[in-house]
Design a protein around this motif. Structure first.
Motif, PDB file in Angstrom:
ATOM      1  N   GLY A  22      20.695   7.480  -0.861  1.00 38.41           N
ATOM      2  CA  GLY A  22      20.616   8.586   0.089  1.00 38.41           C
ATOM      3  C   GLY A  22      20.520   8.115   1.524  1.00 38.41           C
ATOM      4  O   GLY A  22      21.039   8.761   2.447  1.00 38.41           O
ATOM      5  N   ALA A  23      19.869   6.968   1.731  1.00 39.67           N
ATOM      6  CA  ALA A  23      19.738   6.429   3.086  1.00 39.67           C
ATOM      7  C   ALA A  23      21.077   6.019   3.675  1.00 39.67           C
ATOM      8  O   ALA A  23      21.229   5.973   4.894  1.00 39.67           O
ATOM      9  CB  ALA A  23      18.790   5.230   3.081  1.00 39.67           C
ATOM     10  N   THR A  24      22.053   5.726   2.832  1.00 41.03           N
ATOM     11  CA  THR A  24      23.387   5.405   3.338  1.00 41.03           C
ATOM     12  C   THR A  24      24.166   6.657   3.729  1.00 41.03           C
ATOM     13  O   THR A  24      25.152   6.572   4.465  1.00 41.03           O
ATOM     14  CB  THR A  24      24.203   4.625   2.285  1.00 41.03           C
ATOM     15  N   LEU A  25      23.720   7.801   3.229  1.00 45.86           N
ATOM     16  CA  LEU A  25      24.430   9.056   3.495  1.00 45.86           C
ATOM     17  C   LEU A  25      23.972   9.745   4.777  1.00 45.86           C
ATOM     18  O   LEU A  25      24.789  10.175   5.601  1.00 45.86           O
ATOM     19  CB  LEU A  25      24.242  10.029   2.326  1.00 45.86           C
ATOM     20  N   MET A  26      22.662   9.869   4.960  1.00 47.66           N
ATOM     21  CA  MET A  26      22.143  10.759   5.995  1.00 47.66           C
ATOM     22  C   MET A  26      22.511  10.385   7.424  1.00 47.66           C
ATOM     23  O   MET A  26      22.933  11.246   8.197  1.00 47.66           O
ATOM     24  CB  MET A  26      20.628  10.908   5.857  1.00 47.66           C
ATOM     25  N   PRO A  27      22.405   9.113   7.836  1.00 50.15           N
ATOM     26  CA  PRO A  27      22.776   8.816   9.227  1.00 50.15           C
ATOM     27  C   PRO A  27      24.229   9.140   9.530  1.00 50.15           C
ATOM     28  O   PRO A  27      24.571   9.576  10.629  1.00 50.15           O
ATOM     29  CB  PRO A  27      22.497   7.309   9.348  1.00 50.15           C
ATOM     30  N   SER A  28      25.091   8.932   8.530  1.00 48.14           N
ATOM     31  CA  SER A  28      26.515   9.187   8.741  1.00 48.14           C
ATOM     32  C   SER A  28      26.806  10.672   8.919  1.00 48.14           C
ATOM     33  O   SER A  28      27.704  11.050   9.671  1.00 48.14           O
ATOM     34  CB  SER A  28      27.331   8.626   7.569  1.00 48.14           C
ATOM     35  N   THR A  29      26.053  11.538   8.232  1.00 47.44           N
ATOM     36  CA  THR A  29      26.345  12.967   8.331  1.00 47.44           C
ATOM     37  C   THR A  29      26.146  13.474   9.760  1.00 47.44           C
ATOM     38  O   THR A  29      27.030  14.121  10.326  1.00 47.44           O
ATOM     39  CB  THR A  29      25.457  13.776   7.369  1.00 47.44           C
ATOM     40  N   LEU A  30      25.010  13.168  10.339  1.00 52.71           N
ATOM     41  CA  LEU A  30      24.710  13.695  11.667  1.00 52.71           C
ATOM     42  C   LEU A  30      25.548  13.016  12.750  1.00 52.71           C
ATOM     43  O   LEU A  30      25.998  13.662  13.695  1.00 52.71           O
ATOM     44  CB  LEU A  30      23.222  13.541  11.963  1.00 52.71           C
ATOM     45  N   SER A  31      25.773  11.713  12.630  1.00 50.82           N
ATOM     46  CA  SER A  31      26.556  11.018  13.642  1.00 50.82           C
ATOM     47  C   SER A  31      28.032  11.420  13.584  1.00 50.82           C
ATOM     48  O   SER A  31      28.711  11.467  14.612  1.00 50.82           O
ATOM     49  CB  SER A  31      26.403   9.507  13.498  1.00 50.82           C
ATOM     50  N   LEU A  32      28.550  11.723  12.393  1.00 49.84           N
ATOM     51  CA  LEU A  32      29.930  12.204  12.293  1.00 49.84           C
ATOM     52  C   LEU A  32      30.074  13.594  12.895  1.00 49.84           C
ATOM     53  O   LEU A  32      31.125  13.925  13.463  1.00 49.84           O
ATOM     54  CB  LEU A  32      30.384  12.198  10.834  1.00 49.84           C
TER      55      LEU A  32
END
Length: 516
Positions: free
Chosen positions: A119-129
């Motif tokens: 999950g930690a690999t998913l969350m930063p990418s969602t908001l930054s994208l």
């Protein structure tokens, strides 16, 4: 300098379709924070975990997320946010399958740990994208509101999803449902999402990454250990180790030319206040919901599906935030809007504490409305404020600050408030001397274990239910006091200037205010 590898303007339809994919990702992550809560009674009967193992099953997921979000946000800036999101989605699906097939508490804890890492690999990418896809400030504010609604609404939807599944299937189904969703996410994300990364990210600092984890994990462990075993050398040592690692981490970030986290941002009261407010809102909500689902089932006698439906007012009010957040922030201004949001959470928690002692459900349902609305508003406004205040090329690492605060709020909420529930529950038990030793141990361990060990009509079980209700009321009032203090901090530290264009997000205006 652009942070998009192949910069091009996406069509409106493509942008909002991409937002749907990103919202699904964060929705699933948020649901996984709470979907297990309803399953605690059934997995307790199946796997026989101790009360401390139940806390770890619920907490290790968010603990791993909080410990790794900063690291993964920085990694996403380097390897590509889309690429890391797709890898994380595949790993999340595999870890979900592992969790569904768990045959012991230790195996389930390990599976939840792997889920947190994925999950930690998913969350930063969602908001930054989102920051990359939506370049217009007004449109981005609406997109972030939708993203935040998925995050806060997902936490509230979790019990409903779990209740529906548990009505017909075993507890493993709450994890198995993630597998087809992650397959869909990988396929749709590969087609719809643009790739983006920081073109000049600088070297990856492994020492900072290790220090960031060393600062978080021991502190949460110390809280849980102290509740279970009392104050001892191990707990104090873990707390000191976490604090020491935190000091070393901050000092290192100040010296590095390219830090993992720009800690200088926290010198700005508005930024620090926004992060703190978001942390406290989630701390209160998740810490309360963790045992609230058990309260509905074990004290009020709801079925898993009925308990999920019983928490629906929180879900609906959190989702309704999307429709009101723009007008709310324009009328009050950023700081006051966040403060009022936290005051709503406070009022909701006090109302929940009062209505938990009443027999009728309708009053409890009404008490959940301001709780969900306040948390949804606070999460949307604080996220927008944090994300809008950083350069686009640092979107991954910066958004990880906000998300780390939220996930740390989840972990600490479960650890602290969940432990308070256990302490007050045990202190309120009055067990007869002639009670069977095995039944006595089960009741003292947890209400869920006691329910399986005693006859449903047992007076001892009635007393245990009353003790659990008192524990829930006490914990709700403690959470209310915490959010009230956070509201005061937000009011005093975050700029309260209102105005601006009608479509401009609260965070965008706050960033403008800070630049003046």
């Amino acid at each position: 300098m652009s942070d998009v590898v192949a910069p091009r303007e996406l069509t409106p339809r493509r942008r909002w379709a991409a937002l749907a994919v990103l919202s699904i990702a964060v929705l699933v992550l948020a649901i996984d924070n709470t979907v297990l809560y309803l399953a605690v009674p059934s997995l307790t009967a199946d796997l026989s975990p101790t009360a401390n193992e139940v806390l770890w099953i619920g907490d290790v997921y968010s603990l791993a997320l909080a410990g790794l979000l900063v690291v993964m946000g920085s990694l996403a800036d380097r390897v590509g946010r889309k690429r890391l999101l797709l890898v994380g989605a595949a790993a999340f699906g595999a870890a979900s399958l592992f969790a569904a097939l768990s045959t012991s508490p230790a195996m389930l804890i390990a599976a939840r740990l792997l889920l947190g890492v994925a999950g930690a690999t998913l969350m930063p990418s969602t908001l930054s994208l989102i920051r990359t896809v939506f370049t217009d400030p007004a449109e981005r504010a609406r997109a972030i509101a939708a993203w935040a609604a998925a995050a806060s609404g997902g936490a509230a939807v979790g019990p409903l999803v779990g209740g529906a599944l548990l009505e017909h299937f075993s507890w493993g189904s709450v994890f198995l449902i993630n597998v087809p969703i992650m397959v869909l996410l990988v396929v749709a994300g590969a087609w719809l999402l643009p790739e983006s990364r920081d073109p000049a990210p600088g070297p990856f600092d492994l020492v900072s990454a290790l220090l960031s984890m060393a600062a978080i994990v021991p502190v949460v462990w110390a809280v849980k250990h102290t509740v279970a075993a009392g104050v001892d050398v191990a707990g104090v040592a873990a707390l000191a180790a976490g604090a020491g690692a935190g000091v070393l981490f901050v000092r290192r970030q100040r010296r590095l030319p390219v830090p993992l986290i720009d800690v200088s941002l926290f010198a700005r009261p508005a930024f620090a206040g926004s992060v703190f407010a978001g942390f406290m809102a989630v701390f209160a909500l998740i810490g309360t919901l963790f045992f609230f689902s058990q309260y509905l089932q074990l004290v009020r006698g709801f079925s898993p599906l009925q308990a999920g439906l019983g928490e629906l007012p929180t879900t609906l009010s959190a989702i309704a935030v999307v429709a009101v957040v723009g007008r709310f922030s324009r009328r009050l201004g950023l700081g006051r809007a966040i403060a009022v949001s936290l005051a709503l959470v406070t009022g909701g928690l006090v109302a929940v504490a009062v209505t938990e002692g009443l027999t009728g459900y309708i009053w409890l349902a009404l008490a959940l409305v301001p709780l969900g609305l306040g948390v949804g508003l606070a999460q949307t406004l604080t996220t927008d404020a944090v994300v809008s205040s950083v350069p686009p090329r640092k979107a991954g690492a910066a958004s990880a600050i906000s998300e780390t605060a939220l996930e740390l709020g989840v972990a600490m909420g479960v650890a602290v408030l969940g432990s308070v529930v256990s302490l007050v529950y045990r202190a309120g038990l009055a067990l007869p001397d002639g009670l069977d030793p095995a039944a006595r141990a089960a009741v003292i361990d947890s209400l869920a274990a006691g329910t399986h060990a005693l006859d449903p009509a047992s007076p001892v079980l009635d007393g245990a239910r009353a003790a659990f209700t008192t524990a829930m009321q006490t914990t709700s009032l403690i959470a209310a006091a915490v959010t009230l203090a956070a509201a005061v901090v937000a009011w005093r530290t975050i700029p309260a200037t209102a105005g601006g264009d009608a479509g401009t997000g609260a965070g965008e205006r706050a960033a403008t205010d800070r630049a003046r």
